[in-house]
Write a protein that holds these residues in place. Structure first.
Motif, PDB file in Angstrom:
ATOM      1  N   PRO A 141       0.596  -1.037   0.137  1.00 18.32           N
ATOM      2  CA  PRO A 141      -0.408  -0.089  -0.060  1.00 18.32           C
ATOM      3  C   PRO A 141       0.835   1.298  -0.072  1.00 18.32           C
ATOM      4  O   PRO A 141       0.206   2.040   1.056  1.00 18.32           O
ATOM      5  CB  PRO A 141      -0.680   0.088   1.750  1.00 18.32           C
ATOM      6  CG  PRO A 141       0.366  -1.073   2.014  1.00 18.32           C
ATOM      7  CD  PRO A 141       0.926  -1.997   1.457  1.00 18.32           C
ATOM      8  N   TYR A 142       1.911   1.184  -0.386  1.00 18.79           N
ATOM      9  CA  TYR A 142       2.959   2.404  -1.013  1.00 18.79           C
ATOM     10  C   TYR A 142       2.797   3.026  -2.452  1.00 18.79           C
ATOM     11  O   TYR A 142       2.944   2.592  -3.502  1.00 18.79           O
ATOM     12  CB  TYR A 142       3.615   1.968  -0.499  1.00 18.79           C
ATOM     13  CG  TYR A 142       4.266   1.061   0.219  1.00 18.79           C
ATOM     14  CD1 TYR A 142       3.518   1.990   2.181  1.00 18.79           C
ATOM     15  CD2 TYR A 142       4.124  -0.305   1.200  1.00 18.79           C
ATOM     16  CE1 TYR A 142       3.714   1.653   3.473  1.00 18.79           C
ATOM     17  CE2 TYR A 142       4.173  -0.707   2.382  1.00 18.79           C
ATOM     18  CZ  TYR A 142       4.257  -0.400   3.415  1.00 18.79           C
ATOM     19  OH  TYR A 142       4.415  -0.384   4.881  1.00 18.79           O
ATOM     20  N   ARG A 143       3.171   4.264  -2.280  1.00 17.13           N
ATOM     21  CA  ARG A 143       3.314   4.963  -3.781  1.00 17.13           C
ATOM     22  C   ARG A 143       5.106   4.790  -3.751  1.00 17.13           C
ATOM     23  O   ARG A 143       6.017   3.830  -3.332  1.00 17.13           O
ATOM     24  CB  ARG A 143       2.822   6.742  -3.544  1.00 17.13           C
ATOM     25  CG  ARG A 143       1.663   5.999  -3.678  1.00 17.13           C
ATOM     26  CD  ARG A 143       1.305   8.341  -3.844  1.00 17.13           C
ATOM     27  NE  ARG A 143       2.435   9.227  -2.937  1.00 17.13           N
ATOM     28  CZ  ARG A 143       2.460   9.525  -1.300  1.00 17.13           C
ATOM     29  NH1 ARG A 143       1.347   8.968  -1.508  1.00 17.13           N
ATOM     30  NH2 ARG A 143       3.115   9.699  -1.163  1.00 17.13           N
ATOM     31  N   GLU A 144       5.140   4.521  -5.544  1.00 15.42           N
ATOM     32  CA  GLU A 144       6.481   4.143  -5.789  1.00 15.42           C
ATOM     33  C   GLU A 144       7.436   5.296  -4.819  1.00 15.42           C
ATOM     34  O   GLU A 144       8.270   4.189  -4.724  1.00 15.42           O
ATOM     35  CB  GLU A 144       6.235   4.636  -7.290  1.00 15.42           C
ATOM     36  CG  GLU A 144       7.759   4.000  -7.476  1.00 15.42           C
ATOM     37  CD  GLU A 144       7.257   3.709  -9.314  1.00 15.42           C
ATOM     38  OE1 GLU A 144       9.229   3.697  -9.745  1.00 15.42           O
ATOM     39  OE2 GLU A 144       7.169   3.855 -10.117  1.00 15.42           O
ATOM     40  N   GLU A 145       7.442   5.916  -4.675  1.00 11.81           N
ATOM     41  CA  GLU A 145       8.863   7.382  -4.467  1.00 11.81           C
ATOM     42  C   GLU A 145       8.708   6.568  -2.792  1.00 11.81           C
ATOM     43  O   GLU A 145       9.954   6.653  -2.208  1.00 11.81           O
ATOM     44  CB  GLU A 145       8.598   8.804  -3.864  1.00 11.81           C
ATOM     45  CG  GLU A 145       7.164   9.331  -3.489  1.00 11.81           C
ATOM     46  CD  GLU A 145       5.783   9.003  -4.597  1.00 11.81           C
ATOM     47  OE1 GLU A 145       4.790   9.737  -4.491  1.00 11.81           O
ATOM     48  OE2 GLU A 145       6.444   8.716  -5.777  1.00 11.81           O
ATOM     49  N   GLU A 146       7.320   6.463  -1.975  1.00 16.81           N
ATOM     50  CA  GLU A 146       8.161   5.528  -0.666  1.00 16.81           C
ATOM     51  C   GLU A 146       7.889   4.200  -0.807  1.00 16.81           C
ATOM     52  O   GLU A 146       8.939   3.842   0.231  1.00 16.81           O
ATOM     53  CB  GLU A 146       6.250   5.486  -0.926  1.00 16.81           C
ATOM     54  CG  GLU A 146       5.967   6.768   0.353  1.00 16.81           C
ATOM     55  CD  GLU A 146       4.313   7.207   0.525  1.00 16.81           C
ATOM     56  OE1 GLU A 146       4.008   7.970   1.916  1.00 16.81           O
ATOM     57  OE2 GLU A 146       3.249   5.640  -0.205  1.00 16.81           O
ATOM     58  N   MET A 147       8.423   3.337  -1.313  1.00 16.61           N
ATOM     59  CA  MET A 147       8.961   1.980  -1.464  1.00 16.61           C
ATOM     60  C   MET A 147      10.086   1.981  -1.853  1.00 16.61           C
ATOM     61  O   MET A 147      10.816   1.345  -0.817  1.00 16.61           O
ATOM     62  CB  MET A 147       7.916   1.337  -2.791  1.00 16.61           C
ATOM     63  CG  MET A 147       6.569   1.211  -2.708  1.00 16.61           C
ATOM     64  SD  MET A 147       6.042   0.238  -3.783  1.00 16.61           S
ATOM     65  CE  MET A 147       6.799  -1.834  -4.100  1.00 16.61           C
ATOM     66  N   ALA A 148      10.969   2.755  -2.743  1.00 14.05           N
ATOM     67  CA  ALA A 148      12.108   3.299  -2.592  1.00 14.05           C
ATOM     68  C   ALA A 148      12.775   3.416  -1.204  1.00 14.05           C
ATOM     69  O   ALA A 148      13.920   2.759  -0.551  1.00 14.05           O
ATOM     70  CB  ALA A 148      12.824   4.252  -3.213  1.00 14.05           C
ATOM     71  N   LYS A 149      12.481   4.368  -0.574  1.00 17.54           N
ATOM     72  CA  LYS A 149      12.546   5.005   0.592  1.00 17.54           C
ATOM     73  C   LYS A 149      12.591   3.782   2.193  1.00 17.54           C
ATOM     74  O   LYS A 149      13.408   3.459   2.661  1.00 17.54           O
ATOM     75  CB  LYS A 149      11.673   6.021   1.615  1.00 17.54           C
ATOM     76  CG  LYS A 149      12.255   6.982   3.234  1.00 17.54           C
ATOM     77  CD  LYS A 149      11.319   7.801   3.354  1.00 17.54           C
ATOM     78  CE  LYS A 149      11.333   8.237   4.757  1.00 17.54           C
ATOM     79  NZ  LYS A 149      10.518   9.541   5.095  1.00 17.54           N
ATOM     80  N   ILE A 150      11.436   3.084   1.805  1.00 20.90           N
ATOM     81  CA  ILE A 150      11.208   1.389   3.023  1.00 20.90           C
ATOM     82  C   ILE A 150      11.779   0.378   2.587  1.00 20.90           C
ATOM     83  O   ILE A 150      12.770   0.284   3.529  1.00 20.90           O
ATOM     84  CB  ILE A 150       9.691   1.217   2.673  1.00 20.90           C
ATOM     85  CG1 ILE A 150       8.547   2.417   3.291  1.00 20.90           C
ATOM     86  CG2 ILE A 150       9.233   0.074   3.306  1.00 20.90           C
ATOM     87  CD1 ILE A 150       7.297   2.208   2.282  1.00 20.90           C
ATOM     88  N   VAL A 151      12.368   0.311   1.568  1.00 21.36           N
ATOM     89  CA  VAL A 151      13.418  -0.461   0.626  1.00 21.36           C
ATOM     90  C   VAL A 151      15.188  -0.401   1.806  1.00 21.36           C
ATOM     91  O   VAL A 151      15.844  -0.674   2.249  1.00 21.36           O
ATOM     92  CB  VAL A 151      13.787  -0.944  -0.356  1.00 21.36           C
ATOM     93  CG1 VAL A 151      14.923  -1.639  -1.501  1.00 21.36           C
ATOM     94  CG2 VAL A 151      12.753  -1.228  -1.258  1.00 21.36           C
ATOM     95  N   GLU A 152      15.038   1.566   1.709  1.00 17.71           N
ATOM     96  CA  GLU A 152      16.489   1.500   1.636  1.00 17.71           C
ATOM     97  C   GLU A 152      16.555   1.297   3.516  1.00 17.71           C
ATOM     98  O   GLU A 152      17.382   1.293   4.570  1.00 17.71           O
ATOM     99  CB  GLU A 152      16.569   3.174   1.714  1.00 17.71           C
ATOM    100  CG  GLU A 152      17.819   3.698   1.868  1.00 17.71           C
ATOM    101  CD  GLU A 152      19.240   3.168   1.529  1.00 17.71           C
ATOM    102  OE1 GLU A 152      20.293   2.380   2.177  1.00 17.71           O
ATOM    103  OE2 GLU A 152      18.808   2.527   0.347  1.00 17.71           O
ATOM    104  N   GLU A 153      15.529   1.999   4.315  1.00 18.50           N
ATOM    105  CA  GLU A 153      15.475   1.745   5.452  1.00 18.50           C
ATOM    106  C   GLU A 153      14.983   0.044   6.294  1.00 18.50           C
ATOM    107  O   GLU A 153      15.710   0.005   6.768  1.00 18.50           O
ATOM    108  CB  GLU A 153      13.590   2.286   5.749  1.00 18.50           C
ATOM    109  CG  GLU A 153      13.366   3.295   6.082  1.00 18.50           C
ATOM    110  CD  GLU A 153      12.264   4.078   6.178  1.00 18.50           C
ATOM    111  OE1 GLU A 153      11.279   3.214   6.853  1.00 18.50           O
ATOM    112  OE2 GLU A 153      12.214   5.719   5.987  1.00 18.50           O
ATOM    113  N   ALA A 154      14.855  -0.565   5.146  1.00 22.29           N
ATOM    114  CA  ALA A 154      14.904  -2.163   5.793  1.00 22.29           C
ATOM    115  C   ALA A 154      16.622  -2.047   5.863  1.00 22.29           C
ATOM    116  O   ALA A 154      17.174  -3.669   6.215  1.00 22.29           O
ATOM    117  CB  ALA A 154      13.638  -3.351   4.359  1.00 22.29           C
ATOM    118  N   LYS A 155      17.251  -2.228   4.564  1.00 24.01           N
ATOM    119  CA  LYS A 155      18.534  -3.211   4.297  1.00 24.01           C
ATOM    120  C   LYS A 155      19.272  -1.822   5.656  1.00 24.01           C
ATOM    121  O   LYS A 155      20.144  -2.222   6.607  1.00 24.01           O
ATOM    122  CB  LYS A 155      19.191  -2.191   3.577  1.00 24.01           C
ATOM    123  CG  LYS A 155      18.414  -2.421   1.870  1.00 24.01           C
ATOM    124  CD  LYS A 155      19.362  -1.615   0.649  1.00 24.01           C
ATOM    125  CE  LYS A 155      18.604  -2.264  -0.500  1.00 24.01           C
ATOM    126  NZ  LYS A 155      19.144  -1.879  -1.708  1.00 24.01           N
TER     127      LYS A 155
END
Length: 351
Positions: free
Chosen positions: A70-84
């Motif tokens: 349930p995220y926009r594309e720009e949000e998903m990139a930020k979330i992936v970085e937080e996960a890493k």
């Protein structure tokens, strides 16, 4: 004369009615109902804590195997970085450049699924060895929920470098660190139960942290940490603990049982006796397989026994007595008794 005969006939009918009124003809059907013991004991012991009005609910319980994030594309990139960053924080030996192989999938939380980032074929290097891992990150809860190696090689005579007690302390510290602020918020509703009886415990320590609610432990909701005593590190981490707020919405019945532990055992033993055509079955009660001590009174949150319809839980979790026992032939079984009604929910063999 006719009147005399009529009187005699009436007397005969009356005598037959009186003499047969105290007799019962044998029935060809079953002599007992399916759960007579639970019905009888419940009638004698109910104290009014069970509330039928709490028996109907509707709480969202997503079932889709690959839910759309349930995220926009720009949000998903930020979330992936937080996960890493979270992966590197907890596991500093992971090679960051191997975290680029990821996809969106789901984490299974005992009956419902939540969107998760799945990192595949992650390389972790140390002075002792290298290994390939699969890692899952739950963005809604900002936590790692799965960390497992593809393969683990070991020998039972491998040398260990820390004791089991040290491993237990370090496994718990890892769990606290992984949970972050959530641990401090919910620590009073957590209970540590360590596995027992596994041959792997000679080199690995298996710790499980279970969730409780209103003083009663959940049958399933837990996190598992496998600590490798050869290399002084976490080998596996699997967190199946659901969102506490969601759990509380499906745990609405009274935590006080109407059926005591002894009464639950009596109900179970009566059923076993019935299954043996009235012959007594010699059993010995024991602990849940693989544990030093596990509470008998539990919230029954095993997905198979939950009422899930159309992506929602429609009935609150049952309060149960879990009764592990062994028979004379050495087999182990579990009897599951509803602690409010006395109904026998399940009797199954340890697999």
């Amino acid at each position: 004369m006719k009147k005399m005969k009529l009187v005699l006939c009436l007397l005969l009918v009356l005598i037959l009615a009186v003499t047969t009124s105290g007799c019962t003809l044998e029935s060809e059907g079953p002599l007992v109902t399916e759960t007579p013991a639970s019905q009888n004991i419940h009638q004698q012991t109910t104290v009014g804590t069970f509330s039928p009005e709490n028996s109907s609910i509707k709480v969202s319980w997503p079932q889709e195997e690959n839910p759309v994030p349930p995220y926009r594309e720009e949000e998903m990139a930020k979330i992936v970085e937080e996960a890493k960053q979270e992966i590197i924080r907890l596991f500093p030996n992971v090679e960051k450049n191997t975290l680029d192989n990821f996809s969106w999938g789901s984490q299974f939380y005992g009956g419902y699924r939540a969107p998760a980032i799945v990192f595949s074929d992650v390389l972790e290097s140390s002075d002792s060895d290298q290994r390939i891992l699969n890692i899952k990150y739950d963005p809604e809860r900002s936590t790692i929920c799965t960390y497992v190696p593809n393969v683990t090689n070991f020998y039972l005579d491998d040398e260990i470098v820390i004791s089991a007690e040290e491993a237990k302390e370090r496994a718990l510290e890892f769990y606290k660190n992984a949970m972050g602020d959530d641990y401090e918020i919910h620590k009073d509703n957590l209970i540590v139960l360590r596995d027992d009886g596994e041959v792997l415990n000679s080199v690995f320590l298996n710790m499980e942290v279970y969730t409780t609610y209103k003083g009663v432990v959940y049958n399933y909701d837990h996190a598992r940490i496998v600590y490798d005593m050869r290399f002084d590190r976490v080998r596996d981490y699997l967190n199946y603990q659901r969102d506490p707020e969601i759990l509380s919405r499906i745990t609405t019945l009274s935590p006080t049982p109407d059926i005591s532990l002894d009464e639950a055992k009596e109900i179970l033993e009566e059923r076993l006796k019935e299954n043996r055509s009235g012959s007594k079955v010699n059993i010995e009660y024991c602990q849940r397989y693989g544990y030093y001590e596990f509470p008998y009174l539990q919230w029954h949150d095993q997905p198979y026994f939950m009422d899930i319809e159309g992506g929602s839980v429609t009935s609150p979790l049952n309060l149960i007595w879990e009764l592990p026992f062994t028979t004379e032939d050495g087999k182990m079984y579990y009897g599951i008794i509803d602690a409010h009604t006395g109904d026998i929910i399940d009797v199954r063999e340890q697999s």
